[in-house]
Write an enzyme that holds these catalytic residues in place. Structure first.
Site, short mmCIF file in Angstrom:
data_model
loop_
_atom_site.label_atom_id
_atom_site.label_comp_id
_atom_site.label_asym_id
_atom_site.label_seq_id
_atom_site.Cartn_x
_atom_site.Cartn_y
_atom_site.Cartn_z
N GLU A 1 -10.66 6.72 3.93
CA GLU A 1 -9.59 6.20 4.80
C GLU A 1 -9.68 6.77 6.22
OE1 GLU A 1 -5.85 5.35 2.89
OE2 GLU A 1 -6.70 5.80 0.94
N ASP B 1 0.86 -1.18 0.00
CA ASP B 1 0.00 0.00 0.00
C ASP B 1 0.91 1.24 0.00
OD1 ASP B 1 -2.19 1.68 -0.02
OD2 ASP B 1 -3.28 0.61 1.53
C1 BGC Z 1 -5.30 2.89 0.23
C2 BGC Z 1 -5.52 1.86 -0.86
C3 BGC Z 1 -5.36 2.48 -2.22
C4 BGC Z 1 -4.00 3.16 -2.27
C5 BGC Z 1 -3.69 3.79 -3.61
C6 BGC Z 1 -4.04 3.70 0.03
O1 BGC Z 1 -3.93 4.75 0.92
O2 BGC Z 1 -5.25 2.24 1.48
O3 BGC Z 1 -6.78 1.28 -0.73
O4 BGC Z 1 -5.51 1.51 -3.21
O5 BGC Z 1 -3.92 4.16 -1.28
O6 BGC Z 1 -4.41 4.93 -3.78
#
Ligand code: BGC
Length: 600
Positions: free
Chosen positions: A481, A294
């Protein structure tokens, strides 16, 4: 006799056909393995580490890095768009692809996007209800169609890889990502995971399908107190029982990638958790695809430890590229990272590139552009909106509303904003409060359905007390998030609806006007009082671009069919311990159980 002979002959043909198909599949796979091995033999260490690197297309020197640092993939989340139109996006990615193809070995790039409810990074694409709403539909065929449309619209904007589906099992509604997951039920999540993976990937190599990513492995939604990236204190049996099952399905359906999660599991960062990533996922489940880190996983979660744990592709964004590439090289030199591990990672990446047919067809197809946000796609999204609505209360059969009602007042800013009704990951990472291109609002739909007068009262100050019915739309503002974690310092979010929204209901209800409340939210909220005060109450989740779907059910063109994908909490105190009123925690009696939902 004749009949059974006939059956025997048919069976033989079927068996021959089946085994031929299987043989063809195996021989194609065998050829891919040969190509992977041959290509790997030609690669330098720099080229291998390059394949493991993922960068953003607008970062400084992105173009140069693709050729000099042999980048393997490009990510688009938000930030400067690659152009004003879909053609502009395709052109930019085609330009970058040409750069990759001009390198010594000409290995094509993967282009990845967070298309989590439609190709939501492109304004004008079809935006579907977030996964929690799809969980409410329980409709696997529909989820498959939605994933296939998302894949097509992603390809049409230049991508061949999506970071979806999120197959978390949320244990606590305080978590800011509850809506990204289908349900608190493992069984329902398994069913919809299978559908989604098939929809996104098809046979993997078509021009309209993409590689999918199951995320986030593992325990993302099961952290104590619902903290994004927090500690998941479940034991291995609990992880096995509740969280692993959807991954097993995803792997069985040949998912191309799995993303590691931000949380720790019993104190160990998931990115560096070799036992879970390598032993359980790769070896135990026979997963031969890519494990992607991630955001900035390398610098945040243990540098080479994450590579040794089994991460294959690193989101080396925001200044992480140099540190990652040099760090791994140093690890190889001092033998703290084995070359066999790097070779394994690169083989996984190349394997998927061959499976996707990227070596033969590396460029996006301009003929798909006209299908972005098409009527046919929006019709499916509207169906999903209708099927996702859950009717929690309908007293005195106030619903369905008659189209002949003389005057309807529609209350609340959520009724008149496609941004507010869509939640996070819509146009921007954190969503938008504005209307966006191609979308319709809940108010638009009500105006279309009603043959009487429809007035709009944004904040219940207009005193339309002569109305026959008030449709009051309340809910959460968009978040994504950790910004959505209840209790996080970055926000003022609560488990209850705001006082202003409570007042909207009170204002009209106290005047004796029939009140139909629509809740737009990414999770169940504590609304026991508001349900009591209203005549009808609907959970509408985060519905995406087709707001008109709501009125089609309120006015009875369609019946309700949605059921709760989560148990619904009674009070705020239900959240004092680690988990919410999850059906696993039988000590808390929810207001409505998982699966609840009324119909006309
Ligand atoms: C998130 C992911 C996402 C990634 C790319 C991260 O902060 O947890 O779900 O795919 O960012 O944007």
């Amino acid at each position: 006799m004749k009949n059974s002979y006939f059956k025997y002959v048919v069976c033989c043909f079927l068996l021959i056909g089946f085994s031929c198909k299987n043989e063809m599949k195996t021989s194609k796979e065998a050829q891919i393995e040969q190509k992977v091995d041959a290509l790997l033999k030609l690669m330098t260490l720099e080229e291998k580490i390059g394949q493991m690197s993922q960068i953003r297309h607008f970062e400084e020197d992105a173009d140069v890095h693709i050729t000099t640092k042999f980048i393997g993939s490009v990510i688009h989340t938000q930030g400067p768009n690659p152009g004003k139109t879909a053609l502009g996006w395709q052109k930019r990615f085609t330009e970058l692809q040409h750069k990759a193809l001009s390198t010594r070995l000409g290995i094509p790039l993967l282009f990845a996007v967070d298309a989590v409810h439609g190709q939501n990074t492109f304004e004008g694409a079809t935006i579907f209800p977030h996964n929690i709403g799809l969980g409410a539909t329980q409709n696997a065929e529909l989820v498959k169609q939605i994933a296939a449309i998302t894949a097509l619209e992603s390809q049409a904007t230049g991508f061949n890889w999506v970071f979806a589906p999120c197959i978390a099992i949320p244990f606590n509604e305080k978590w800011g990502r509850v809506y990204e997951a289908f349900s608190e039920s493992t069984e329902l999540t398994e069913k919809l995971t299978k559908a989604a993976v098939n929809g996104y990937q098809g046979a993997l190599s078509e021009a309209t399908t993409v590689m999918a990513t199951a995320k986030h492995f593992i325990g993302d939604g099961a952290t104590d107190f619902g903290i994004e990236g927090g500690e998941t204190s479940l034991n291995s049996e609990q992880i096995q029982e509740r969280l692993l099952a959807p991954y097993k399905i995803a792997v069985k359906e040949n998912i191309g990638a799995v993303m590691a999660s931000f949380n720790t599991v019993t104190g160990i960062s998931m990115h560096a958790h070799k036992a879970l990533i390598t032993d359980t996922l790769k070896v135990g489940m026979n997963f031969d695809g890519i494990v992607v880190s991630d955001w900035k996983g390398y610098s945040r979660f243990g540098k080479n430890d994450i590579i040794n744990a089994g991460i294959d592709v690193v989101m080396a964004v925001d200044g992480d590229l140099e540190g990652f590439q040099e760090g791994v090289k140093a690890g190889i030199q001092d033998q703290t990272v084995k070359i066999a591990r790097i070779d394994d990672a690169v083989k996984r990446i190349l394997r998927q590139k061959f499976r996707l047919g990227l070596f033969e067809n590396p460029f996006p197809d301009a003929s798909l552009i006209s299908e972005i946000g098409s009527k046919a796609h929006r019709d499916i999204a509207r169906q999903a909106v209708r099927e996702s609505l859950v009717l929690l209360k309908n007293e005195k059969n106030v619903l369905p509303l008659s189209k002949e009602i003389k005057k309807i007042v529609v209350v609340g800013e959520h009724a008149n904003s496609s941004g507010l009704q869509s939640g996070g990951w819509t146009v921007n990472w954190q969503g938008t409060k504005e209307n966006y291109k191609g979308a319709s609002t809940i108010l638009d739909g009500i105006k279309k359905q009603s043959k009487g007068e429809v007035v709009y009262d944004k904040d219940a100050t207009q005193k339309h007390f002569d109305a026959d019915v008030a449709i009051i739309v309340i809910g959460e503002i968009p978040y994504a998030e950790f910004f959505g974690d209840i209790g996080h310092e970055s926000n003022q979010l609560k488990l209850t609806v705001t006082e202003a929204h409570q007042k909207y209901i009170k204002t009209y209800q106290e005047k004796g006007i029939k009140t139909v409340v629509v809740l737009v939210s990414g999770r169940p909220l504590v609304v026991t009082n508001q349900i009591e005060k209203s005549d009808a109450f609907i959970a509408a989740w985060l519905l995406g671009s087709e707001g008109e779907g709501v009125a089609e059910v309120l006015f009875g063109d369609f019946n309700f069919s949605g059921t709760l994908p989560h148990s619904w909490p009674k009070g705020v105190k239900d959240y004092q311990s680690k988990y919410g009123p999850n059906f696993w925690d039988q000590s808390k009696e929810p207001l409505f159980k998982f699966g609840y939902g009324l119909t006309y």
